[in-house]
Design a protein around this motif. Structure first.
Motif, PDB file in Angstrom:
ATOM      1  N   TYR A 173       6.706   6.741   0.237  1.00 29.88           N
ATOM      2  CA  TYR A 173       6.522   6.720  -1.277  1.00 29.88           C
ATOM      3  C   TYR A 173       6.754   8.303  -1.758  1.00 29.88           C
ATOM      4  N   LEU A 174       6.270   9.185  -1.081  1.00 35.90           N
ATOM      5  CA  LEU A 174       6.445  10.619  -1.604  1.00 35.90           C
ATOM      6  C   LEU A 174       7.949  11.025  -1.249  1.00 35.90           C
ATOM      7  N   GLN A 231       1.760   5.909 -14.729  1.00 33.38           N
ATOM      8  CA  GLN A 231       2.977   6.686 -14.105  1.00 33.38           C
ATOM      9  C   GLN A 231       4.131   5.291 -14.576  1.00 33.38           C
ATOM     10  N   VAL A 271       0.080   2.828  -0.533  1.00 37.47           N
ATOM     11  CA  VAL A 271       0.041   4.061  -1.438  1.00 37.47           C
ATOM     12  C   VAL A 271      -1.099   4.483  -1.958  1.00 37.47           C
ATOM     13  N   GLU A 288      -1.173  10.367  -3.685  1.00 38.81           N
ATOM     14  CA  GLU A 288       0.041  10.470  -3.800  1.00 38.81           C
ATOM     15  C   GLU A 288       0.500  10.045  -5.297  1.00 38.81           C
ATOM     16  N   VAL A 289      -0.010   8.992  -5.811  1.00 41.58           N
ATOM     17  CA  VAL A 289       0.417   8.679  -7.224  1.00 41.58           C
ATOM     18  C   VAL A 289       0.187   9.778  -8.354  1.00 41.58           C
ATOM     19  N   THR A 339       0.223  12.926  -7.449  1.00 36.34           N
ATOM     20  CA  THR A 339       1.103  14.044  -7.186  1.00 36.34           C
ATOM     21  C   THR A 339       2.675  13.675  -8.044  1.00 36.34           C
ATOM     22  N   SER A 340       2.738  12.327  -7.758  1.00 30.12           N
ATOM     23  CA  SER A 340       3.972  12.075  -8.486  1.00 30.12           C
ATOM     24  C   SER A 340       3.919  12.305 -10.103  1.00 30.12           C
TER      25      SER A 340
END
Lengths: 338, 476
Positions: free
Chosen positions: A82-83, B12, B403, B407-408, B410-411
């Motif tokens: 993902y990242l 997102q 996920v 993490e999401v 962050t994005s």
């Protein structure tokens, strides 16, 4: 032919096309900051100006085809990475807009910022591709449900990082040879030195990577026992690498470029060949690995997609050849340049 | 935690797709105008058309680059954030996506190189051919992605294999999948929306030039071309929109009920505006045509239309967003028809370019198609909830299991910062290009010629012609 194998091979073809074509324009990006004059930086960007977008479509099509032919491999890899993949996306975005925006304004700070962004993004994208390949070679903690079970740090082990650096060195060399073909005069003379330097770094890392692979991943050579003729590719790979300095020395940069393209093709082949028939190897239990069979779409879809590929690929190849033909020769700056 | 990932991933996706969708419809719409303009140049050999074709191409290149840069995100995001969805639909959804790459993107990117960089490398006919191919390529990409999305709205040509978490849709009939009940309607409506945007975009810029007495002759020419495109497209949008709404009433009645704020199955009123209230089961502060919706759907003011009450509560879409987005789209659609017809009338009378107030209206009207295109998609996508694939897979079941919310988040933060930044830069560059204008009355700029100097000259020229309108004749 077994449709699953057909699609595995076609994925390999798309990946190879991408690595060779976008490889040189990523390489140009990696080397971009090594020229200082504004005009020379524009020349570098414009050497790939009409081509980079088409080259990147190979990646887009690879992604689409992976989604269609091997949805489980697509889902597992993309959600697992993902990242890193988010950063890859940011890098690809910044690469594209850096080229588009850079020369639209005269201000020094403006151009310098986009120059840095172009190089950083190109290097980061290449590095992350390498890291992804390294992880695929090494295997990932995949559970029985096909889901990735590690964290971000699992992805940043020494071996994947090494492959990431190796990828940057390879594309830097490939891009330098390309630039030598597209430039002239004093700039070309300096790029001649780049070819030697980047080849030297590439060679050291190649030897190092090969040893690291053989030592830490004995499974990488399993398939060679069953299909001994694959050693031919290894030999060809070595010959192609050896031909790069020979061709540079003899003043035949075209051959050097073909050799570096062949090197990249051989490396991609060896990567795919050592994985086969797996797509993603589970480091927890081999039974959990995603293979070209359990990760694939139905036979019906693979069959339909084969038609799409058979009908479409001749067009793709003819556009690609036509565009490279139209934009052949040395790069010149004109009123339509970046 | 699950809810968080769900909300964040939806947020997102909405953020990235809405930002992406600022660019492709403009590429498609502008592509049509470029084809017409360059075609006119080939036919008439009038250099004014060539000047404008070159100008629109430069603008197109900046739009296209942003479309490419933000588009690759979308393809990755299915896998990164919606892995379960990808596993479920890959067999069906993947093939149009792959076809898009093979048939559309390669075509587009290959000929774009000739279009943008090839003016002096190929002959005029080959260049025109490239323009046509790029325009077609951008429409082909819309074809495949709208087909894939339409399959999510009205799945067809598939069967379900496996059960529980391992269930997935597999293709049984490729053409039934491609021509699922909503594909054609949604595709034509989407393309027409893009044509409207292209038309209004060109009219906005050229109206601004005419108002500032710059590039007047070429601007009038481009404005007229764009006006024809926009008028036809605005009228066509009404028909395709109506047809599409009828399809929705058959295939996704819950969505239509949400669009129209229709709660109880029975004769349905047509709300012109209002605030629907799911609790009270009514629409506040609105005006409705009694029986209007029944008439539009069935041609009979008393015919029953399925209401939200026909669906269990956990299968009803949210109400407010689809209702408002849908109504905003329709109101804007009516506005496009009115304003283009009015302008077409004045153009026919030959007085359009003297009506400064109307030209000013067109300068700002570019906002309209942008909002309408976004609103239409918001209505379509939010109206499909709670399903990601209508009736088959819930959005909440479609996430990536690997996920985390962090993490999401962050994005999302990074996307927000990067996209805001890019949007500002893009606007700035577009503004500079527009200020610079077409090169209709200056010698072609040299390669290294300073853009800013040229802008300065242009501003000077514009200032001069303000005081001396007769200079206009010189332009072009």
């Amino acid at each position: 032919m077994d449709l699953n194998i057909f699609w595995f091979i076609l994925m390999g073809v798309l990946l190879t096309g991408y690595a060779i074509l976008d490889g040189f324009d990523l390489g140009v990006g990696i080397m971009h900051l090594f020229v200082k004059k504004d005009e020379e930086r524009r020349l570098l960007m414009n050497s790939i100006g009409p081509l980079w977008d088409g080259n990147e479509v190979w990646l887009v099509t690879f992604g689409g085809a992976l989604f269609a032919a091997f949805p489980h491999a697509y889902a597992t890899a993309f959600s697992g990475f993902y990242l890193p993949f988010m950063f890859l996306l940011f890098a690809l975005i910044f690469r594209a807009v850096s080229m588009e925006f850079r020369s639209k304004q005269e201000m020094k700070w403006w151009r310098r910022s986009w120059d840095v962004s172009f190089t950083v993004a190109s290097t980061l994208a290449t590095f992350l591709f390498g890291v992804a390949v390294g992880n695929m070679m090494k295997g990932l903690p995949i559970g029985a449900d096909m889901e990735y079970q590690g964290g971000l740090l699992n992805l940043l082990g020494p071996f994947p990082l090494l492959i990431g650096v190796f990828a940057v060195a390879t594309f830097a060399m490939h891009g330098s040879i390309y630039l030598y073909l597209k430039t002239e005069g004093d700039l070309q003379k300096r790029i001649h030195r780049w070819m030697w330097t980047t080849f030297g770094i590439f060679l050291v890392l190649y030897i190092f990577t090969t040893m690291a692979t053989l030592v830490s991943l004995p499974s990488a050579v399993t398939n060679f026992r069953e299909v001994p003729w694959a050693w031919v590719v290894v030999v060809l790979n070595v010959l192609a690498i050896a031909n790069i300095p020979r061709a540079i020395y003899l003043g035949k940069p075209g051959y050097a470029f073909i050799s570096s393209a062949a090197t990249i093709a051989a490396l991609t082949f060896l990567f795919g060949f050592s994985l086969f028939p797996n797509m993603i190897v589970s480091s927890l239990d081999p039974a959990y690995s995603l293979t070209i069979y359990n990760a694939a779409s139905s036979q019906k879809t693979l069959g339909i997609m084969r038609w799409i590929a058979v009908l479409g690929m001749p067009f793709v190849l003819s556009y690609t050849i036509a565009i490279y033909w139209i934009f052949r020769g040395k790069t010149q700056l004109g009123k339509f340049s970046y | 935690m699950d809810l968080d990932v769900l909300f964040l991933s939806r947020f997102q996706f909405a953020l990235t797709i809405m930002f992406h969708y600022l660019f492709p419809p403009l590429s498609i719409g502008l592509g049509v105008i470029m084809v017409i303009t360059e075609g006119m140049f080939l036919k008439t050999k009038n250099r004014q058309y060539e000047v404008m074709a070159r100008f629109w191409t430069k603008i197109f290149a900046v739009v296209f680059a942003m479309g490419v840069a933000t588009g690759i995100v979308m393809e990755f995001e299915f896998g990164t954030n919606w892995a379960t969805y990808s596993r479920y639909v890959g067999d069906v959804f993947g093939s149009p996506l792959a076809a898009e790459g093979v048939f559309a993107f390669f075509l587009e990117s290959g000929f774009l190189a000739v279009l943008v960089f090839g003016w002096d490398r190929v002959g005029p006919k080959m260049h025109f051919f490239s323009t046509v191919m790029v325009a077609l390529g951008s429409m082909f990409s819309a074809v495949w992605i709208v087909v894939a999305n339409s399959w999510q709205q009205t799945p067809a040509g598939f069967h379900i294999v496996g059960d529980g978490m391992m269930a997935r849709a597999e293709i049984t009939d490729f053409w039934a999948m491609v021509f699922n009940p909503s594909s054609v309607d949604r595709l034509t409506h989407t393309l027409i929306g893009a044509f409207i945007l292209g038309g209004f975009f060109v009219m906005s810029i050229t109206a601004w030039y005419i108002l500032h007495r710059r590039h007047v002759e070429v601007s009038k020419q481009s404005f007229s071309i764009a006006l024809v495109v926009a008028t036809i497209a605005s009228l066509a949008a009404l028909f395709t929109g109506h047809h599409q709404a009828n399809t929705v009433s058959e295939t996704q009645p819950a969505k239509l009920a949400a669009f129209e704020g229709h709660f109880e199955t029975g004769p349905a009123d047509l709300w012109l505006f209002g605030i629907p209230d799911a609790e009270a089961q009514k629409v506040h502060m609105g005006i409705a045509i009694p029986g209007g919706l029944s008439f539009l759907v069935h041609g009979d003011f008393n015919a029953p239309v399925t209401g939200l009450d026909a669906f269990p509560e956990d299968e009803r879409p949210p109400l407010q967003i689809p209702f408002q987005a849908y109504h905003i789209m329709i109101a804007l659609g009516m506005y496009f028809i009115g304003i283009t017809l009015l302008a077409a009338f004045f153009r026919w009378r030959g007085t359009l370019f003297d009506k400064r107030w109307l030209l000013w209206v067109f300068v700002f009207s570019i906002i309209g198609p942008y909002i309408a295109n976004q609103a239409g998609w918001i209505a379509a996508e939010v109206g499909r909830q709670p399903w990601i694939v209508y009736g088959l897979l819930r959005t909440s079941d479609a996430l990536s299991k690997a996920v985390s919310a962090e993490e999401v988040l962050t994005s999302i933060i990074l996307f927000t910062i990067i996209y805001l930044f890019l949007f500002a830069i893009w606007l700035y560059i577009m503004n500079e290009k527009i200020k610079h204008g077409p090169e209709d009355d200056v010698a072609p700029a040299t390669a290294t010629g300073g853009l800013l100097d040229t802008v300065g000259e242009r501003a000077g020229a514009g200032g001069a012609s303000l005081t001396n309108p007769h200079e206009d004749g010189k332009e072009g």
